[in-house]
Design a protein around this motif. Sequence first.
Motif, PDB file in Angstrom:
ATOM      1  N   ASP A 200       0.849  -1.193   0.000  1.00  0.00           N
ATOM      2  CA  ASP A 200       0.000   0.000   0.000  1.00  0.00           C
ATOM      3  C   ASP A 200       0.886   1.245   0.000  1.00  0.00           C
ATOM      4  O   ASP A 200       1.184   1.831   1.043  1.00  0.00           O
ATOM      5  CB  ASP A 200      -0.912  -0.025   1.227  1.00  0.00           C
ATOM      6  CG  ASP A 200      -2.061   0.962   1.127  1.00  0.00           C
ATOM      7  OD1 ASP A 200      -1.918   1.970   0.400  1.00  0.00           O
ATOM      8  OD2 ASP A 200      -3.096   0.719   1.770  1.00  0.00           O
TER       9      ASP A 200
ATOM     10  N   LEU B 168      -0.572   4.557   1.523  1.00  0.00           N
ATOM     11  CA  LEU B 168      -0.519   4.538   2.988  1.00  0.00           C
ATOM     12  C   LEU B 168       0.920   4.694   3.465  1.00  0.00           C
ATOM     13  O   LEU B 168       1.197   5.488   4.381  1.00  0.00           O
ATOM     14  CB  LEU B 168      -1.115   3.230   3.506  1.00  0.00           C
ATOM     15  CG  LEU B 168      -1.026   2.999   5.017  1.00  0.00           C
ATOM     16  CD1 LEU B 168      -1.808   4.066   5.774  1.00  0.00           C
ATOM     17  CD2 LEU B 168      -1.534   1.600   5.361  1.00  0.00           C
TER      18      LEU B 168
ATOM     19  N   SER C 280      -7.494  -2.010   0.969  1.00  0.00           N
ATOM     20  CA  SER C 280      -6.582  -1.312   1.865  1.00  0.00           C
ATOM     21  C   SER C 280      -7.148  -1.234   3.278  1.00  0.00           C
ATOM     22  O   SER C 280      -6.451  -1.502   4.266  1.00  0.00           O
ATOM     23  CB  SER C 280      -6.297   0.096   1.325  1.00  0.00           C
ATOM     24  OG  SER C 280      -5.587   0.874   2.258  1.00  0.00           O
ATOM     25  N   LYS C 281      -8.434  -0.875   3.382  1.00  0.00           N
ATOM     26  CA  LYS C 281      -9.058  -0.756   4.697  1.00  0.00           C
ATOM     27  C   LYS C 281      -9.117  -2.102   5.413  1.00  0.00           C
ATOM     28  O   LYS C 281      -8.866  -2.193   6.624  1.00  0.00           O
ATOM     29  CB  LYS C 281     -10.458  -0.174   4.547  1.00  0.00           C
ATOM     30  CG  LYS C 281     -10.473   1.270   4.063  1.00  0.00           C
ATOM     31  CD  LYS C 281     -11.893   1.779   3.862  1.00  0.00           C
ATOM     32  CE  LYS C 281     -11.897   3.206   3.329  1.00  0.00           C
ATOM     33  NZ  LYS C 281     -13.279   3.699   3.063  1.00  0.00           N
ATOM     34  N   THR C 282      -9.425  -3.160   4.666  1.00  0.00           N
ATOM     35  CA  THR C 282      -9.506  -4.484   5.278  1.00  0.00           C
ATOM     36  C   THR C 282      -8.141  -4.944   5.755  1.00  0.00           C
ATOM     37  O   THR C 282      -8.003  -5.506   6.854  1.00  0.00           O
ATOM     38  CB  THR C 282     -10.097  -5.492   4.285  1.00  0.00           C
ATOM     39  OG1 THR C 282     -11.386  -5.031   3.842  1.00  0.00           O
ATOM     40  CG2 THR C 282     -10.260  -6.861   4.930  1.00  0.00           C
ATOM     41  N   CYS C 283      -7.115  -4.711   4.946  1.00  0.00           N
ATOM     42  CA  CYS C 283      -5.756  -5.091   5.355  1.00  0.00           C
ATOM     43  C   CYS C 283      -5.343  -4.343   6.626  1.00  0.00           C
ATOM     44  O   CYS C 283      -4.722  -4.929   7.518  1.00  0.00           O
ATOM     45  CB  CYS C 283      -4.773  -4.803   4.228  1.00  0.00           C
ATOM     46  SG  CYS C 283      -4.865  -5.948   2.830  1.00  0.00           S
ATOM     47  N   GLN C 284      -5.698  -3.057   6.701  1.00  0.00           N
ATOM     48  CA  GLN C 284      -5.364  -2.290   7.902  1.00  0.00           C
ATOM     49  C   GLN C 284      -6.116  -2.822   9.117  1.00  0.00           C
ATOM     50  O   GLN C 284      -5.537  -2.949  10.203  1.00  0.00           O
ATOM     51  CB  GLN C 284      -5.689  -0.812   7.680  1.00  0.00           C
ATOM     52  CG  GLN C 284      -4.784  -0.119   6.677  1.00  0.00           C
ATOM     53  CD  GLN C 284      -5.151   1.337   6.479  1.00  0.00           C
ATOM     54  OE1 GLN C 284      -5.067   2.148   7.397  1.00  0.00           O
ATOM     55  NE2 GLN C 284      -5.569   1.690   5.266  1.00  0.00           N
ATOM     56  N   GLU C 285      -7.382  -3.138   8.954  1.00  0.00           N
ATOM     57  CA  GLU C 285      -8.182  -3.637  10.076  1.00  0.00           C
ATOM     58  C   GLU C 285      -7.647  -4.962  10.603  1.00  0.00           C
ATOM     59  O   GLU C 285      -7.602  -5.200  11.812  1.00  0.00           O
ATOM     60  CB  GLU C 285      -9.636  -3.804   9.644  1.00  0.00           C
ATOM     61  CG  GLU C 285     -10.368  -2.498   9.388  1.00  0.00           C
ATOM     62  CD  GLU C 285     -11.749  -2.725   8.805  1.00  0.00           C
ATOM     63  OE1 GLU C 285     -12.187  -3.906   8.749  1.00  0.00           O
ATOM     64  OE2 GLU C 285     -12.392  -1.732   8.399  1.00  0.00           O
TER      65      GLU C 285
ATOM     66  N   GLU D 241      -9.393   0.291  -2.707  1.00  0.00           N
ATOM     67  CA  GLU D 241      -9.717   1.101  -1.527  1.00  0.00           C
ATOM     68  C   GLU D 241     -10.249   0.243  -0.380  1.00  0.00           C
ATOM     69  O   GLU D 241      -9.781   0.337   0.752  1.00  0.00           O
ATOM     70  CB  GLU D 241     -10.715   2.196  -1.906  1.00  0.00           C
ATOM     71  CG  GLU D 241     -10.156   3.207  -2.897  1.00  0.00           C
ATOM     72  CD  GLU D 241      -8.837   3.798  -2.427  1.00  0.00           C
ATOM     73  OE1 GLU D 241      -8.830   4.467  -1.368  1.00  0.00           O
ATOM     74  OE2 GLU D 241      -7.811   3.565  -3.101  1.00  0.00           O
ATOM     75  N   ALA D 242     -11.234  -0.595  -0.650  1.00  0.00           N
ATOM     76  CA  ALA D 242     -11.762  -1.458   0.414  1.00  0.00           C
ATOM     77  C   ALA D 242     -10.722  -2.493   0.832  1.00  0.00           C
ATOM     78  O   ALA D 242     -10.652  -2.878   2.005  1.00  0.00           O
ATOM     79  CB  ALA D 242     -13.041  -2.141  -0.056  1.00  0.00           C
TER      80      ALA D 242
END
Length: 357
Positions: A189, A192, A323-328, A320-321
Amino acid sequence: MHGPLQVEQTSSAASDKETEIPRYDPSIYSTPFSQLPNPKRVWLGSPSSQLEGLGRLSLQTPEVVSAAAASEIKTGRRVGLGWDMTKLEHSQFGRQKCGHTIIPLMVPGGPGLGACFDDAYAMNPQQSSQWDGFRHYSQPRKLKDPSNSSDRVFYGGTTKEEIMDVKNHRIGLQHWASEGIAGRGILLDYQLWASTQQPPIPFSNFSTHAISFPTILAMCKTFNVTPQKGDVLFIRMGVIPEWDAFTPTQKEEYAAQKEPQHAGVEACMEVLEWLWDSGFAAVAGDAISWEVYPTPGAVSVHEYLLAGWGMPIGELFDLEALSKTCQELNRYSFFLTSMPLNMPGGVSSPPNAMAIF
């Protein structure tokens, strides 16, 4: 399982005009990049064969795919990777917008027009999320010639005459569609990563900002991922939110540019050697060109990957989603599935892809 290396010679029709080009089986992938006879031209299988049509997707053996599924599918969370098919609303190179027509049907003996509907699509897959197939990009027939040479061949030595022949489906998408693309995916990412550096690294995706090879290695460490044979590499640049923030006028101005600029991966031999030696089956991202464009030097990643190695390149994926899932989940690897269109002789395809955690 693939057998030992078997080297064939192409027919005179499919080979280089001056010298015969060797053909390989997938055991060539165990040869380090530095020891390849010709690192810009590693053609698998005999001309028009299924193996030729798969290229580096042949790295995704049943053993590789089953191991990836066992190691990556833990929570059952799923993330789609396809962008809105109507975008880019204004694209480069005169590519048409996606057209979608709703068609009401009159059912015989039924309740009248509009009791059921069909729909019809008219699109250029290159305008939105897509895989570049092997028919998309060529390289000079004579490898010493510059990239602007007009004497060119596609993967396997396929010629433009073969591609223009509607009865000839050589290196078309039907080969990929026979099994689909499946295996482990990893996300680097960059958007990020760049935003969390001290100081942050500002950039626009509509510039010649390049992701350097040392940066790629640094991201692997930051996101705790180590490439494995058969992986698909994803790099997120943040193209989609930047595009969506454009005004309609800005989008039209972009499409009208004679020489657009696209941020992406640095086109250099170090990146190519790492991609080969790491065993990637394909690369993808949300960037418009994956590599930085225009290419500032003599190295063209598209020429190596598509025309030289038979490695699919994915562009404009919606990450985009993901990236958010990987961060979570604090996890940057996942199981990837993608089913390209089963179009004989197809050049490119929507990815129809999802990540499963």
